[in-house]
Design a protein around this motif. Structure first.
Motif, PDB file in Angstrom:
ATOM      1  N   ASN A 205      11.684   1.204  -5.954  1.00  0.00           N
ATOM      2  CA  ASN A 205      10.811   0.715  -7.008  1.00  0.00           C
ATOM      3  C   ASN A 205      10.088  -0.530  -6.505  1.00  0.00           C
ATOM      4  OD1 ASN A 205       9.547   0.500  -9.453  1.00  0.00           O
ATOM      5  ND2 ASN A 205      11.389   0.152 -10.665  1.00  0.00           N
TER       6      ASN A 205
ATOM      7  N   ASN B  34       0.798  -1.224   0.000  1.00  0.00           N
ATOM      8  CA  ASN B  34       0.000   0.000   0.000  1.00  0.00           C
ATOM      9  C   ASN B  34       0.831   1.275   0.000  1.00  0.00           C
ATOM     10  OD1 ASN B  34      -2.500  -1.408   0.090  1.00  0.00           O
ATOM     11  ND2 ASN B  34      -2.150  -1.803   2.254  1.00  0.00           N
ATOM     12  N   LYS B  35       2.163   1.154  -0.003  1.00  0.00           N
ATOM     13  CA  LYS B  35       3.027   2.342   0.007  1.00  0.00           C
ATOM     14  C   LYS B  35       3.468   2.687  -1.408  1.00  0.00           C
ATOM     15  CE  LYS B  35       4.852   2.129   4.645  1.00  0.00           C
ATOM     16  NZ  LYS B  35       5.182   3.397   5.238  1.00  0.00           N
ATOM     17  N   ASN B  36       3.742   3.966  -1.631  1.00  0.00           N
ATOM     18  CA  ASN B  36       4.199   4.443  -2.928  1.00  0.00           C
ATOM     19  C   ASN B  36       5.718   4.436  -3.007  1.00  0.00           C
ATOM     20  OD1 ASN B  36       1.571   5.073  -3.871  1.00  0.00           O
ATOM     21  ND2 ASN B  36       1.607   6.974  -2.702  1.00  0.00           N
ATOM     22  N   ILE B  37       6.224   4.471  -4.229  1.00  0.00           N
ATOM     23  CA  ILE B  37       7.661   4.610  -4.435  1.00  0.00           C
ATOM     24  C   ILE B  37       8.088   5.919  -3.786  1.00  0.00           C
ATOM     25  CG2 ILE B  37       9.430   4.974  -6.203  1.00  0.00           C
ATOM     26  CD1 ILE B  37       7.768   3.101  -8.007  1.00  0.00           C
TER      27      ILE B  37
ATOM     28  N   GLU C  97      -2.184  -4.032 -10.917  1.00  0.00           N
ATOM     29  CA  GLU C  97      -2.442  -3.201  -9.731  1.00  0.00           C
ATOM     30  C   GLU C  97      -3.157  -3.948  -8.613  1.00  0.00           C
ATOM     31  OE1 GLU C  97      -4.262   0.531 -10.598  1.00  0.00           O
ATOM     32  OE2 GLU C  97      -2.838   0.993 -12.183  1.00  0.00           O
TER      33      GLU C  97
ATOM     34  N   SER D 165       8.349   6.189  -0.516  1.00  0.00           N
ATOM     35  CA  SER D 165       7.903   6.084   0.881  1.00  0.00           C
ATOM     36  C   SER D 165       8.979   5.441   1.742  1.00  0.00           C
ATOM     37  CB  SER D 165       6.633   5.242   0.977  1.00  0.00           C
ATOM     38  OG  SER D 165       5.574   5.846   0.299  1.00  0.00           O
TER      39      SER D 165
END
Length: 67
Positions: free
Chosen positions: A45, A23-26, A51, A28
């Motif tokens: 990455n 659930n975390k973005n690049i 998705e 983070s």
């Protein structure tokens, strides 16, 4: 003194946080508990088949002195 982290130890630490990482973005931050020592990492990455699927691969880098 050898500070090398084995692939097995790192994989176990990542496996324990895979739901969070998914659930975390690049970019983070991520805190891993490796050999009873917490260390902050940044997600460089990550990849999944699509998705909605589970995390298949991830690249992380340790955060040292804030960077």
């Amino acid at each position: 003194m050898n500070n090398e982290i084995t692939t097995e130890v790192l994989a176990k630490a990542i496996d324990e946080t895979k739901d969070t990482v998914q659930n975390k973005n690049i970019g983070s931050k991520l805190r891993l508990d490796i050999s009873n020592k917490k260390q902050d990492y940044q997600i460089i990455n990550k990849a999944a088949s699509d998705e909605d699927s589970q995390l298949n691969a991830m690249a992380i880098a340790p955060i040292v002195n804030g960077t």
